[in-house]
Design an enzyme around this catalytic site. Sequence first.
Site, PDB file in Angstrom:
ATOM      1  CE  LYS A 173      -1.924   1.916   3.585  1.00 27.54           C
ATOM      2  NZ  LYS A 173      -2.492   2.291   4.519  1.00 27.54           N
ATOM      3  CG  ASP A 191      -7.525   3.682   2.553  1.00 28.82           C
ATOM      4  OD1 ASP A 191      -8.496   3.060   1.799  1.00 28.82           O
ATOM      5  OD2 ASP A 191      -7.613   4.672   2.960  1.00 28.82           O
TER       6      ASP A 191
END
Length: 265
Positions: A173, A191
Amino acid sequence: MGVPPKAGRPGKPAGKSVRRSLDNARQGKAATLKPPNKQRGADRKALAGVTPQWTPEEVEECFRRFQAATAVPKGELLHQNPYTLLVAVVLSAQATDAGVNKATPALFAAAPTPEKMVALGEDKVRDLIKTIGLFRTKAKNVIALSQKLITEHGGDVPRSRDALEALPGVGRKTANVVLNMAFGEPTIAVDTHIFRVGNRTGLAPGKTPFDVEQKLLEVVPDAYKLHAHHWLILHGRYVCLARRPLCERCLIADLCKWPGKTVAA
Ligand code: SF4
């Protein structure tokens, strides 16, 4: 996924949101909340992947509206350069951007480069970020990744997923955010907000953040990929909230397939 507000139990005062719904009902206004169990069931269905799929035309229309509303969406983490962006994203793991932004101005004033961060030292970094969750581990990682940037990348942030993910404290991420924001790559970092929006709406269902990312990369038209991450994150953060999605203010309510939405399709 989000936990809906609890209904009041006999003998116990109802929660604020339930009281508001009851007040609305008494005043003859439309209820703004689905019953909590219905919302929970809707989220369970969405996660199970039974939400209807979007057509390519619907996906195009969704992003056309996001773009019309905000042509160039911005991330909310304060930073000065690719290096401070990388550090800010590492610090934001399991923390809010607002919380990180309270600590980073002082940190980045003292250490805007890897060399200055290493010179500042782990104790001082830890002290400057102690309001952020997991600050001890994060201070260690910030020093270690800064050292690695100096020894292996000449003090620069690498423009390569593998090199980024090899840095301490950097996962997929974080690498996606840095590749997108610092280097303009059409990556989509998933997320908690994007995971919820992808599943809830049916736009990009998936059991893991990686699954949702892959689905988004498959369905989002190329013209919208660069900003898709920020459009979706802002939508999840400010409109499609976990506990009480603001469907009545949602730009894509008619496209959304979530059975728990609080407006008619
Ligand atoms: S209508 Fe909008 S706010 Fe409501 S669940 Fe769907 S995407 Fe989220």
